[in-house]
Design a protein around this motif. Structure first.
Motif, mmCIF file in Angstrom:
data_model
loop_
_atom_site.group_PDB
_atom_site.id
_atom_site.type_symbol
_atom_site.label_atom_id
_atom_site.label_comp_id
_atom_site.label_asym_id
_atom_site.label_seq_id
_atom_site.Cartn_x
_atom_site.Cartn_y
_atom_site.Cartn_z
ATOM 1 N N TRP A 85 0.845 -1.201 0.000
ATOM 2 C CA TRP A 85 0.000 0.000 0.000
ATOM 3 C C TRP A 85 0.877 1.247 0.000
ATOM 4 O O TRP A 85 1.981 1.233 0.587
ATOM 5 N N SER A 124 -11.674 -1.369 7.832
ATOM 6 C CA SER A 124 -12.203 -1.640 6.493
ATOM 7 C C SER A 124 -12.655 -0.371 5.788
ATOM 8 O O SER A 124 -13.427 -0.431 4.824
ATOM 9 N N TYR A 125 -12.182 0.784 6.257
ATOM 10 C CA TYR A 125 -12.554 2.066 5.657
ATOM 11 C C TYR A 125 -12.173 2.080 4.185
ATOM 12 O O TYR A 125 -11.070 1.682 3.799
ATOM 13 N N ASP A 126 -13.092 2.574 3.350
ATOM 14 C CA ASP A 126 -12.868 2.587 1.911
ATOM 15 C C ASP A 126 -13.287 3.932 1.337
ATOM 16 O O ASP A 126 -14.473 4.293 1.346
ATOM 17 N N ASN A 127 -12.308 4.688 0.863
ATOM 18 C CA ASN A 127 -12.567 5.930 0.155
ATOM 19 C C ASN A 127 -11.360 6.211 -0.738
ATOM 20 O O ASN A 127 -10.381 6.815 -0.303
ATOM 21 N N PRO A 128 -11.380 5.745 -1.973
ATOM 22 C CA PRO A 128 -10.210 5.897 -2.848
ATOM 23 C C PRO A 128 -9.843 7.344 -3.141
ATOM 24 O O PRO A 128 -8.717 7.626 -3.573
ATOM 25 N N GLU A 171 -10.194 -7.950 8.981
ATOM 26 C CA GLU A 171 -9.785 -6.692 8.351
ATOM 27 C C GLU A 171 -8.278 -6.584 8.181
ATOM 28 O O GLU A 171 -7.741 -5.494 8.003
ATOM 29 N N ASP A 217 -7.329 -7.141 0.431
ATOM 30 C CA ASP A 217 -7.583 -5.724 0.665
ATOM 31 C C ASP A 217 -8.824 -5.578 1.555
ATOM 32 O O ASP A 217 -9.953 -5.860 1.124
ATOM 33 N N ALA A 225 -10.385 -3.021 2.424
ATOM 34 C CA ALA A 225 -11.292 -1.944 2.018
ATOM 35 C C ALA A 225 -12.409 -2.457 1.114
ATOM 36 O O ALA A 225 -13.420 -1.776 0.937
ATOM 37 N N ASN A 226 -12.262 -3.639 0.552
ATOM 38 C CA ASN A 226 -13.300 -4.210 -0.304
ATOM 39 C C ASN A 226 -14.425 -4.808 0.553
ATOM 40 O O ASN A 226 -14.240 -5.066 1.746
ATOM 41 N N ARG A 244 -12.533 -9.538 -0.577
ATOM 42 C CA ARG A 244 -11.263 -8.968 -0.106
ATOM 43 C C ARG A 244 -10.038 -9.668 -0.681
ATOM 44 O O ARG A 244 -8.969 -9.069 -0.721
#
Length: 773
Positions: free
Chosen positions: A644, A653-657, A716, A744, A746-747, A752
């Motif tokens: 990463w 598991s936060y996801d914000n590209p 996670e 991953d 975040a998925n 994941r």
């Protein structure tokens, strides 16, 4: 036998076979013989395999022999890169069976038989199979230390070092050698100056029928020429020597004649219960004008008047003198004093010659930085004076300047128009002084010399200018560093203050006002850290030995407690959020604990497997709701989760590209493994895998799924794998790691694992200096 010449079209001459593998087999179950040792005896050795898969060096050798014409490139490819083919040699294999039988005798399996045969695998290629028919081993029945000198026997029995010669164990000649060295070390550290390993011998009585041995450990008497009849040799007991006077030349110059008159300073020693009260003192001899305080030198010398001679005192003195940083050379000599007439004790004078190195040093370094994948250039200047107050105190001045290319807040492109390529300027200045002692109102002689204490004081200023903001940083610290033993080290900083002042651009300030995420806002606010921190380091590595070792570093840090207590008692000022302030800046209050565990499985000098486990957590409280930016935990980058980008993993598991801010956590769990091996010359490589993540303690609306929960944290974990190159230039190691995510967090939970979604663009390239752990 190895092939020294071959035709341009063939690797093998007629009648020759390429050795693919040596195999070790037993007629029954292996009774406990170290098979790896037998493999080292087998001859010749097969050609090496790269990553255990392909014989790349043999392939390069073959490429270098092809063609009718020779060239410098082919010669280089064949002789430097390639490896000559390992040709099966029946005579070498037969000799290996003889050497294996000798080895088995040494480890207790007397009268064992070793034979070999070959098996042709493919055309012109063979395996050699060694068949071990081990005899029943001999065991040690009894061990007796039959030593006439009762004092020597007492020292050996009281020693804390453990012997490998134990009744019931299998006879092993290598263990006897270790015992010989162990006894020698014990006696050389208890006054026996002339003692060496050749004085130790063993008597073994065994009966073939029961295969048991009675072992006696003995010490030979000392053989010397008779004073009355020099042509005769007489037996005398081993003398135990004590130190009389210690003569130290702290400015020794080998070019100055030995007859030069020296100024002498006498130091009165302190007498302890082990010392001989009638013996001498320390003497400082100056051949020329000196600028170091004599007490500093004496405190670094472990050889002590009145104490028995100890070999460890010599190595400790050399090490400590080297750590002072002002001496480039040390020589320690002992001279017997003829005044001693005792048959059991003797007296030694010790001479220590120390040569100075240059006190002033300047270094200028350029560096290429890679912060989160963004390039940069830096210039560092360092000046040091290793004896500024005549007590081996090191004064160090560091100045740094750097230009970096950083992404602009709110812009998904790498750079915005109108911004120069290097849009970030960093400068810094740090002044530090390292004292080779505890700065305490206590007599330094109360502390054991082996502590090797240091006191460090430092003051630093930094400045960072970016299009979005300007940041001024000030730090002031005072702390101690000492060694409890060769394996244990302590660091205590009772004073560690860091002040950050941030000035935002109007546009960026407006962006932050609209930002709902408090963690992001916290990164760009003024803050003050008044910390106390302690570290404990335990390291079993012995650089002289090729063996496994363990490393642990535990850290405890707390901040703001005394300030908070004082603020409450004095009814101090608060800011608009109710936080107490100092210098109009709210100060942080938190506790942080983490541990770094590492184990190194050393296979050979150049091959090893490294394991690492990191656990850490930080908890803000009272005067703070969030951890400071400098204190939190981060995932991603060259020294952690390499699959990463720097600081862009997690939390949870936060996801914000589209979120390119640094992602900070209060908790970090991470494990790593690296298989390290050589490639060619100074080029080394590693296969690695990383697993871990960061989490928040409290639930944050801005980071959904980022908080730590026991019922889901194990789901996670991020996982990455990769291949790294290490360019070992001796004085530093340049590292390049290529990593790709395997899992991953975040998925969505059932998506994941991302192996089936790999793309070339998913590879993350990390640059670093030195090993990651």
């Amino acid at each position: 036998m190895l092939l020294h010449s071959c035709s341009n079209t063939r690797l093998l001459n007629p009648g020759e076979y390429l050795l693919l593998k040596n195999n070790i087999h037993y007629t029954g179950k292996n009774p406990g013989i170290k098979t790896d040792e037998l493999y080292t005896i087998a001859k010749p050795k097969p050609n090496q395999k790269f990553l255990g898969i392909s014989r790349v060096k043999l392939y390069m050798y073959r490429k270098g022999t092809k063609g009718k014409e020779t060239s410098k490139f082919r010669n280089w490819l064949r002789e430097k890169v390639g490896e000559r083919p390992a040709i099966y040699d029946s005579a070498a294999a037969l000799q290996a069976t003889v050497e294996m039988e000798l080895y088995l005798n040494k480890v207790g399996y007397f009268y064992s038989e070793v034979s070999f045969d070959t098996k042709q695998k493919r055309k012109k290629k063979v395996h050699v199979n060694y068949l071990i028919n081990p005899a029943e081993p001999y065991h040690i029945k009894t061990v007796e230390y039959n030593i006439d000198d009762s004092l020597m026997l007492q020292f050996i029995r009281k020693s804390k070092t453990e012997t490998k010669i134990i009744p019931g164990s299998v006879y092993n000649a290598f263990d006897l050698d270790d015992e010989r060295d162990r006894i020698t070390g014990i006696l050389q550290n208890n006054g026996y100056y002339y003692f060496n390993r050749d004085f130790v011998f063993f008597e073994i009585d065994s009966l073939p029928g029961n295969r048991e041995m009675d072992l006696k450990v003995k010490i030979k008497p000392n053989l010397v020429a008779s004073a009355e009849e020099p042509w005769k040799v007489i037996l005398t007991p081993h003398k135990r020597y004590f130190i009389r006077d210690v003569y130290i030349r702290p400015n020794f110059d080998p070019l100055v004649p030995a007859t030069t008159v020296s100024d002498t300073i006498k130091f009165i020693r302190e007498i302890n219960k082990e010392s001989k009260p009638t013996l001498g003192n320390y003497y400082i001899l100056h051949q020329q004008k000196d600028n170091i305080h004599p007490r500093t030198v004496v405190q670094s010398v472990f050889v002590k008047p009145g104490d028995p001679f100890r070999q460890t005192d010599i190595s400790r003195t050399r090490s400590r003198v080297s750590e002072l940083g002002i001496f480039s050379y040390s020589n320690i000599r002992f001279k017997p004093v003829s005044e001693s007439d005792s048959t059991h004790t003797g007296i030694l004078d010790c001479n220590i010659d120390l040569s100075k190195r240059k006190l002033h040093a300047y270094t200028v370094e350029t560096e290429v930085t890679n912060s989160g994948g963004r390039p940069g250039l830096g210039l560092n200047f360092t000046y040091s004076n290793s004896n500024i107050f005549r007590g081996s105190e090191t004064f160090r001045l560091k100045a740094r300047g750097a230009l970096e290319a950083q992404k602009i807040f709110g812009d998904n492109a790498d750079y915005t128009e109108g911004i120069p390529f290097f849009n970030t300027i960093e400068t810094g200045l740090e002044v530090s002084i390292i004292f080779p002692r505890f700065l305490l109102p206590v007599n330094q002689e109360r502390f054991p010399k082996y502590f090797r204490p240091k006191t460090t004081t430092s003051l630093g200023f930094g400045y960072e200018s970016r299009p979005e903001y300007e940041r001024w940083m000030t730090n002031l610290s005072f702390g101690y560093d000492w060694k409890e033993s060769e394996k244990k080290r302590h660091q205590l900083y009772p004073f560690d203050w860091r002040l950050n002042n941030v000035t935002l651009s109007p546009e960026f300030e407006q962006e932050l006002e609209d930002e709902p995420n408090d963690l992001i806002k916290n990164q760009y606010t003024d803050n003050l850290i008044t910390a106390i921190r302690y570290s404990f380091i335990y390291n079993t590595q012995d650089i002289k030995k090729i063996e496994n070792f363990f490393y642990f570093k535990g850290n405890l840090e707390t901040a703001g407690n005394l300030m908070y207590l004082g603020s409450g008692l004095s009814n101090a000022n608060t800011d608009s959020l109710g936080h107490y302030v100092l210098f109009s800046v709210p100060y942080a209050q938190y506790i942080k604990v983490d541990g770094d565990f590492r184990f190194f499985n050393v296979i050979t000098r150049y091959n090893s497997v490294a394991y690492r486990l990191f656990l850490g957590t930080g908890v803000p409280y009272a005067n703070a709701e969030l951890l400071p930016l400098e204190v939190g935990y981060y995932g991603g980058g060259a020294n952690g989760m390499r699959g990463w980008p720097y600081r862009l993993l997690g939390p949870g598991s936060y996801d914000n590209p589209d979120d390119n801010f640094d992602r900070m956590g209060d908790i970090q769990l991470e494990a790593n493994i690296e298989i390290r091996f050589p490639v060619y010359s100074f080029i080394k490589s590693a296969l690695f895998a990383d697993i871990g993540n960061i989490w928040l303690i409290q639930k944050q609306e801005s980071y959904p799924g980022g908080d730590f929960r026991f019922n889901r944290f194990y789901k996670e974990f991020a996982i990455d794998v990769g291949l790294g190159l290490r360019f070992d230039f001796n004085f530093f190691i340049l590292r390049v790691d290529f990593a790709i995510p395997l899992r991953d967090p975040a998925n969505p939970e059932n998506e994941r694992w991302v192996i089936n979604k790999w793309q070339f663009s998913d590879i993350i390239i990390n640059f670093g200096i030195g090993y990651p752990f």
